[in-house]
Design a protein around this motif. Structure first.
Motif, mmCIF file in Angstrom:
data_model
loop_
_atom_site.group_PDB
_atom_site.id
_atom_site.type_symbol
_atom_site.label_atom_id
_atom_site.label_comp_id
_atom_site.label_asym_id
_atom_site.label_seq_id
_atom_site.Cartn_x
_atom_site.Cartn_y
_atom_site.Cartn_z
ATOM 1 N N UNK A 31 0.644 -1.164 -0.004
ATOM 2 C CA UNK A 31 -0.181 0.058 0.052
ATOM 3 C C UNK A 31 1.073 1.367 0.228
ATOM 4 N N UNK A 32 0.733 1.950 0.869
ATOM 5 C CA UNK A 32 1.419 3.523 0.960
ATOM 6 C C UNK A 32 2.805 3.378 1.367
ATOM 7 N N UNK A 33 3.300 2.269 1.687
ATOM 8 C CA UNK A 33 4.681 1.820 1.930
ATOM 9 C C UNK A 33 5.391 1.588 0.536
ATOM 10 N N UNK A 34 4.766 1.461 -0.649
ATOM 11 C CA UNK A 34 5.553 1.056 -1.799
ATOM 12 C C UNK A 34 5.950 2.502 -2.167
ATOM 13 N N UNK A 35 7.207 2.743 -2.019
ATOM 14 C CA UNK A 35 7.696 4.172 -2.290
ATOM 15 C C UNK A 35 9.029 4.219 -3.295
ATOM 16 N N UNK A 36 9.540 3.231 -3.520
ATOM 17 C CA UNK A 36 10.550 3.074 -4.434
ATOM 18 C C UNK A 36 10.673 1.811 -5.170
ATOM 19 N N UNK A 37 11.445 1.802 -6.421
ATOM 20 C CA UNK A 37 11.651 0.483 -7.023
ATOM 21 C C UNK A 37 12.750 0.415 -7.634
ATOM 22 N N UNK A 38 13.459 -0.640 -7.291
ATOM 23 C CA UNK A 38 14.773 -1.057 -8.158
ATOM 24 C C UNK A 38 14.584 -2.044 -9.004
ATOM 25 N N UNK A 39 15.185 -1.895 -10.296
ATOM 26 C CA UNK A 39 15.226 -2.998 -11.280
ATOM 27 C C UNK A 39 16.456 -3.338 -11.649
ATOM 28 N N UNK A 40 16.743 -4.723 -11.672
ATOM 29 C CA UNK A 40 17.890 -5.422 -12.263
ATOM 30 C C UNK A 40 17.448 -6.813 -12.414
ATOM 31 N N UNK A 41 18.134 -7.707 -13.071
ATOM 32 C CA UNK A 41 17.617 -9.058 -13.457
ATOM 33 C C UNK A 41 18.786 -10.106 -12.916
ATOM 34 N N UNK A 42 18.456 -11.402 -12.777
ATOM 35 C CA UNK A 42 19.037 -12.267 -12.142
ATOM 36 C C UNK A 42 18.436 -13.800 -13.025
ATOM 37 N N UNK A 43 19.614 -14.532 -12.928
ATOM 38 C CA UNK A 43 19.472 -15.915 -13.487
ATOM 39 C C UNK A 43 19.977 -16.889 -12.655
ATOM 40 N N UNK A 44 19.385 -18.026 -12.367
ATOM 41 C CA UNK A 44 19.861 -19.110 -11.866
ATOM 42 C C UNK A 44 20.658 -20.365 -12.920
ATOM 43 N N UNK A 45 21.704 -20.765 -12.454
ATOM 44 C CA UNK A 45 22.447 -21.601 -13.408
ATOM 45 C C UNK A 45 23.099 -22.754 -12.747
ATOM 46 N N UNK A 46 22.857 -24.039 -13.437
ATOM 47 C CA UNK A 46 23.493 -25.018 -12.827
ATOM 48 C C UNK A 46 25.094 -24.878 -12.897
ATOM 49 N N UNK A 47 25.640 -25.269 -11.522
ATOM 50 C CA UNK A 47 27.070 -24.987 -11.337
ATOM 51 C C UNK A 47 27.680 -26.338 -11.236
ATOM 52 N N UNK A 48 27.136 -27.597 -10.879
ATOM 53 C CA UNK A 48 27.716 -28.882 -10.725
ATOM 54 C C UNK A 48 26.812 -29.842 -10.420
ATOM 55 N N UNK A 49 27.170 -31.082 -10.768
ATOM 56 C CA UNK A 49 26.282 -32.197 -10.846
ATOM 57 C C UNK A 49 27.092 -33.355 -9.944
ATOM 58 N N UNK A 50 26.614 -33.639 -8.815
ATOM 59 C CA UNK A 50 27.078 -34.653 -7.919
ATOM 60 C C UNK A 50 27.069 -36.084 -8.603
ATOM 61 N N UNK A 51 27.726 -36.978 -8.275
ATOM 62 C CA UNK A 51 27.713 -38.319 -8.742
ATOM 63 C C UNK A 51 26.386 -38.885 -8.863
ATOM 64 N N UNK A 52 25.549 -38.703 -7.905
ATOM 65 C CA UNK A 52 24.093 -39.126 -7.597
ATOM 66 C C UNK A 52 23.157 -38.571 -8.768
ATOM 67 N N UNK A 53 23.733 -37.414 -9.443
ATOM 68 C CA UNK A 53 22.849 -36.820 -10.430
ATOM 69 C C UNK A 53 22.469 -35.432 -9.673
ATOM 70 N N UNK A 54 22.508 -35.295 -8.475
ATOM 71 C CA UNK A 54 22.052 -33.922 -7.873
ATOM 72 C C UNK A 54 22.611 -32.739 -8.206
ATOM 73 N N UNK A 55 21.897 -31.788 -8.851
ATOM 74 C CA UNK A 55 22.352 -30.561 -9.318
ATOM 75 C C UNK A 55 22.380 -29.304 -8.453
ATOM 76 N N UNK A 56 23.493 -28.654 -8.347
ATOM 77 C CA UNK A 56 23.677 -27.454 -7.631
ATOM 78 C C UNK A 56 23.455 -26.348 -8.445
ATOM 79 N N UNK A 57 22.677 -25.403 -7.880
ATOM 80 C CA UNK A 57 22.421 -24.133 -8.555
ATOM 81 C C UNK A 57 23.043 -23.099 -7.954
ATOM 82 N N UNK A 58 23.395 -21.756 -8.785
ATOM 83 C CA UNK A 58 23.907 -20.746 -8.173
ATOM 84 C C UNK A 58 23.166 -19.549 -9.108
ATOM 85 N N UNK A 59 22.879 -18.217 -8.342
ATOM 86 C CA UNK A 59 22.460 -17.379 -9.068
ATOM 87 C C UNK A 59 23.388 -16.283 -9.462
ATOM 88 N N UNK A 60 23.126 -15.580 -10.549
ATOM 89 C CA UNK A 60 24.185 -14.633 -11.282
ATOM 90 C C UNK A 60 23.344 -13.353 -11.549
#
Length: 280
Positions: free
Chosen positions: A196-225
């Motif tokens: 409501x009235x507390x919305x007083x400013x806006x920042x705009x940038x963008x982010x993407x999540x990317x897979x950075x590693x895959x463990x032996x069991x297939x588990x994928x690790x993700x990181x944002x950039x």
């Protein structure tokens, strides 16, 4: 809507270069980064940023900050401070400086999650914000709480809990599109209605999540950039439409921390992009 740039995202430019280039490109304002930073061999977003004003000695720099900004024909969209809510002496200095500049609003950052128990951090920050809001009212300026990952105010809901009941003439919230890709996303329309009235400013940038590693069991690790406004996961066009539908007509500050495109080209293209989207 009016568009500005937060100078955290223009590390290669001096303050004089920043205002000149932003004015030439057609921006309406500038949001100055104010903090004591580390030196770096090369200018970077967080260290060695040439478009940053140091908090130490800030009072002596205020006439130059005002001169550069106004002679370029730009307005202050705000002051991007880094003082934590509990650093009351620094918060008081930033509030006084914001009033002297006529900059209107200043960011006060929230405690990091890793620094304590959430309930304790929250209760302390609420008391700090009650104090800061009263002081901001005396100065005729506004304290801004940014939605930011890894802090106690990552979402609109958590930020509202912090500021609810305080005077919205003296405290508000920065809704940050990119940060919410990392943590805290809620439906934008619902978030705007909630704030409501507390919305007083806006920042705009963008982010993407990317897979950075895959463990032996297939588990994928993700990181944002950081990503360009076009390439990140947030839909900038839908976001601006939601803001417009909510009746928001204030500052939209761009802070693009991607580096795939050279800085001057990046700031020019970003303004053209968001203006086209906002008018669509």
């Amino acid at each position: 809507m009016r568009f500005s740039v937060f100078t955290a995202s223009t590390p290669e430019w001096t303050p004089a270069e920043a205002v000149r280039k932003l004015a030439e490109q057609g921006y309406d304002g500038v949001e100055w980064r104010v903090t004591d930073q580390d030196d770096a061999p090369q200018p970077g977003f967080w260290a060695g940023n040439r478009a940053t004003w140091p908090l130490t000695g800030l009072e002596a720099d205020l006439p130059e900050i005002a001169r550069l900004t106004r002679e370029a024909g730009l307005e202050f969209s705000g002051i991007g401070g880094y003082a934590r809510s509990f650093e009351r002496d620094d918060v008081a200095r930033l509030l006084a400086a914001t009033a002297t500049l006529g900059a209107g609003r200043v960011r006060v950052t929230m405690p990091l999650l890793r620094t304590g128990h959430y309930r304790d951090l929250f209760e302390g920050a609420r008391k700090d914000l009650e104090w800061a809001t009263a002081l901001a009212g005396e100065h005729g300026v506004t304290v801004l709480v940014e939605l930011h990952h890894e802090t106690i105010a990552a979402s609109a809901s958590s930020a509202l809990r912090l500021v609810d009941g305080l005077d919205p003439a003296a405290i508000g919230v920065i809704h940050d599109l990119g940060n919410l890709v990392i943590e805290g996303h809620e439906d934008h329309r619902a978030a705007f209605e909630l704030l409501g009235p507390y919305l007083q400013h806006v920042h705009v940038k963008n982010v993407a999540w990317q897979p950075v590693a895959t463990a032996d069991d297939g588990t994928v690790t993700w990181a944002h950039d950081w990503a360009t406004l076009r390439a990140g996961q947030a839909d900038v066009g839908a976001y601006l439409r939601a803001l417009r539908e909510a009746g928001y007509d204030g500052w939209v500050t761009l802070e693009d921390f991607s580096t795939a495109v050279p800085l001057e080209e990046r700031t020019r293209d970003n303004l053209a992009y968001v203006r086209a989207l906002a008018g669509a």
